[in-house]
Design a protein around this motif. Sequence first.
Motif, PDB file in Angstrom:
ATOM      1  N   SER A 231       1.957   1.259  -1.657  1.00 26.35           N
ATOM      2  CA  SER A 231       1.583   0.950  -2.868  1.00 26.35           C
ATOM      3  C   SER A 231       0.007   0.434  -2.885  1.00 26.35           C
ATOM      4  CB  SER A 231       2.259  -0.706  -3.197  1.00 26.35           C
ATOM      5  OG  SER A 231       3.559  -0.043  -3.379  1.00 26.35           O
ATOM      6  N   VAL A 232      -0.521  -0.012  -1.545  1.00 19.38           N
ATOM      7  CA  VAL A 232      -1.806  -0.704  -1.209  1.00 19.38           C
ATOM      8  C   VAL A 232      -2.676   0.684  -1.260  1.00 19.38           C
ATOM      9  CG1 VAL A 232      -3.258  -1.604   0.346  1.00 19.38           C
ATOM     10  CG2 VAL A 232      -1.185  -2.644  -0.113  1.00 19.38           C
ATOM     11  N   LYS A 233      -2.383   1.761  -0.567  1.00 17.44           N
ATOM     12  CA  LYS A 233      -3.060   2.965  -0.510  1.00 17.44           C
ATOM     13  C   LYS A 233      -3.331   3.616  -1.907  1.00 17.44           C
ATOM     14  CE  LYS A 233      -1.907   4.139   4.244  1.00 17.44           C
ATOM     15  NZ  LYS A 233      -0.969   5.269   4.910  1.00 17.44           N
ATOM     16  N   GLN A 234      -2.235   3.494  -2.656  1.00 22.69           N
ATOM     17  CA  GLN A 234      -2.315   4.159  -4.157  1.00 22.69           C
ATOM     18  C   GLN A 234      -3.107   3.266  -4.856  1.00 22.69           C
ATOM     19  OE1 GLN A 234       1.771   4.023  -5.467  1.00 22.69           O
ATOM     20  NE2 GLN A 234       2.298   5.826  -4.586  1.00 22.69           N
ATOM     21  N   LEU A 235      -3.203   1.885  -4.764  1.00 25.28           N
ATOM     22  CA  LEU A 235      -4.018   1.042  -5.491  1.00 25.28           C
ATOM     23  C   LEU A 235      -5.612   1.315  -5.067  1.00 25.28           C
ATOM     24  CD1 LEU A 235      -4.642  -1.301  -7.426  1.00 25.28           C
ATOM     25  CD2 LEU A 235      -4.158  -2.797  -5.612  1.00 25.28           C
ATOM     26  N   ALA A 236      -5.902   1.337  -3.679  1.00 28.26           N
ATOM     27  CA  ALA A 236      -7.233   1.886  -3.092  1.00 28.26           C
ATOM     28  C   ALA A 236      -7.701   3.125  -3.674  1.00 28.26           C
ATOM     29  CB  ALA A 236      -7.052   1.469  -1.472  1.00 28.26           C
ATOM     30  N   ALA A 237      -6.960   3.958  -3.841  1.00 26.18           N
ATOM     31  CA  ALA A 237      -7.169   5.352  -4.414  1.00 26.18           C
ATOM     32  C   ALA A 237      -7.580   5.208  -5.605  1.00 26.18           C
ATOM     33  CB  ALA A 237      -6.030   6.382  -3.924  1.00 26.18           C
ATOM     34  N   ALA A 238      -6.818   4.537  -6.602  1.00 26.26           N
ATOM     35  CA  ALA A 238      -7.091   4.339  -7.870  1.00 26.26           C
ATOM     36  C   ALA A 238      -8.232   3.698  -8.183  1.00 26.26           C
ATOM     37  CB  ALA A 238      -5.819   3.648  -8.481  1.00 26.26           C
TER      38      ALA A 238
ATOM     39  N   LEU B  95       3.534   2.005  -9.757  1.00 23.68           N
ATOM     40  CA  LEU B  95       5.255   2.029  -9.646  1.00 23.68           C
ATOM     41  C   LEU B  95       6.021   0.797  -8.863  1.00 23.68           C
ATOM     42  CD1 LEU B  95       5.377   5.916  -9.215  1.00 23.68           C
ATOM     43  CD2 LEU B  95       5.545   4.643 -11.357  1.00 23.68           C
ATOM     44  N   ASN B  96       5.080   0.182  -8.226  1.00 22.42           N
ATOM     45  CA  ASN B  96       5.598  -0.781  -7.395  1.00 22.42           C
ATOM     46  C   ASN B  96       6.094  -2.080  -8.207  1.00 22.42           C
ATOM     47  OD1 ASN B  96       5.988  -3.438  -5.802  1.00 22.42           O
ATOM     48  ND2 ASN B  96       4.748  -2.358  -4.264  1.00 22.42           N
ATOM     49  N   ARG B  97       7.487  -2.341  -7.976  1.00 22.12           N
ATOM     50  CA  ARG B  97       7.971  -3.065  -9.119  1.00 22.12           C
ATOM     51  C   ARG B  97       8.042  -4.680  -8.689  1.00 22.12           C
ATOM     52  NH1 ARG B  97      13.725  -0.151 -10.339  1.00 22.12           N
ATOM     53  NH2 ARG B  97      12.742   1.850 -11.458  1.00 22.12           N
ATOM     54  N   ASP B  98       7.432  -4.932  -7.597  1.00 24.21           N
ATOM     55  CA  ASP B  98       7.146  -6.310  -7.232  1.00 24.21           C
ATOM     56  C   ASP B  98       6.299  -7.291  -8.303  1.00 24.21           C
ATOM     57  OD1 ASP B  98       8.684  -5.854  -4.825  1.00 24.21           O
ATOM     58  OD2 ASP B  98       6.925  -5.820  -3.543  1.00 24.21           O
ATOM     59  N   ARG B  99       6.785  -8.447  -8.400  1.00 25.95           N
ATOM     60  CA  ARG B  99       5.928  -9.242  -9.370  1.00 25.95           C
ATOM     61  C   ARG B  99       4.932  -9.596  -8.769  1.00 25.95           C
ATOM     62  NH1 ARG B  99       5.686 -14.505 -11.275  1.00 25.95           N
ATOM     63  NH2 ARG B  99       6.591 -15.489  -9.111  1.00 25.95           N
ATOM     64  N   GLU B 100       4.681  -9.976  -7.899  1.00 25.52           N
ATOM     65  CA  GLU B 100       3.398 -10.490  -7.238  1.00 25.52           C
ATOM     66  C   GLU B 100       2.322  -9.037  -7.204  1.00 25.52           C
ATOM     67  OE1 GLU B 100       5.962 -10.941  -5.668  1.00 25.52           O
ATOM     68  OE2 GLU B 100       6.418 -12.749  -5.712  1.00 25.52           O
ATOM     69  N   TYR B 101       2.757  -8.065  -6.910  1.00 26.76           N
ATOM     70  CA  TYR B 101       1.976  -6.911  -7.030  1.00 26.76           C
ATOM     71  C   TYR B 101       1.515  -6.659  -8.250  1.00 26.76           C
ATOM     72  CZ  TYR B 101       0.127  -2.442  -5.502  1.00 26.76           C
ATOM     73  OH  TYR B 101      -0.576  -1.243  -5.067  1.00 26.76           O
ATOM     74  N   HIS B 102       2.432  -6.514  -9.330  1.00 28.80           N
ATOM     75  CA  HIS B 102       2.024  -6.451 -10.653  1.00 28.80           C
ATOM     76  C   HIS B 102       1.114  -7.452 -11.190  1.00 28.80           C
ATOM     77  CE1 HIS B 102       4.550  -3.149 -12.431  1.00 28.80           C
ATOM     78  NE2 HIS B 102       5.526  -3.535 -11.740  1.00 28.80           N
TER      79      HIS B 102
END
Length: 339
Positions: free
Chosen positions: A74-81, A98-105
Amino acid sequence: MRSTKLAVSLACLAAAGIGIGISLGIAWLFLSQSADQWALLKPELLKICIGSVVVTAAALILPIWIISRRVNRSVKQLAAALAERRVSSSEFPVVASLNRDREYHMLVAEINVLLGFLREDRTRLDHYSAKVAHELRGPLTLLQLQLDYEAKRLDPQFLEVMTAQVRRLTEYVDTALYLAKVAAHKIKPVKTRHKIAALVQEISVPYNLLAEGQQRKLSVDLSIESEAELDEKIFGLILHNLFSNAISHGLGEIRLRSHASDDAVTLIVLNRVRARAHGETGNGMGLQTVGTLAKAHNLTFRSRPVFNFYAAALRIPTLGSTGACAATINVSGAPEEKR
């Protein structure tokens, strides 16, 4: 993120260790009450202890590994975006996850809010730049008229220098207005057929002189015969910005290379990055301008640091099949100073 994963892993291991210790302690106390049973079961108990530790470790390592992979993905996808929306992007679309964690959202939502502010700031900056450029045209025109009127009474050398500087400022203002109109979709590219290598060679000539003035080398090496539909003015502004950015903000040799595929040619401008003083940052306006012009021309532009170099790549759709032998241009000067 790493410290959180480490803390969770250590907590799981500690909990498992405490559970195993309590179970084995109870068994130890129970068996120690009978010397006969203890003598018989001592080797078996040792095997049970070792087996319990191995099974517990395996049962903990697998879920920890899966969780860490999921978090890292998830972190790699966010960094790439975010990397996609940095210098090369001109619209800053929202980031999806696509990560469903509330904190990540919550984190992604805050990033999208910041991207919205950046998008608004860029729009205001474009409008302000256009307004400033428009307001400067009047004073510059008046200044040129005054110089023409007083030409006979002014020192010829002074007149020549002032006229050149006014012309230079006028060109900057005209370019800024043109960019503002392109960004606002008020000007559509007028494309004609060009040989890419010949057009690049023509545009690169003045920058060879600038590089020589800094005791540096501009090396343009194109081995392509490809042709493309290009707006000569927009394409020229793109290359002007890439070359001037490399000369102003880099060191050493500036290289322009090409990579041909079946339906496109990618031009790559590469130069060594200048070490920045503490607190010094570039505004990136040159590359942002390139991104805006490339988008208006339906070209693909990307730029990123590569070790201690900086690479800018412009992908140009070609007409027909690409060849591999034609113009090899080597424009040179001497070494030292760059991006």
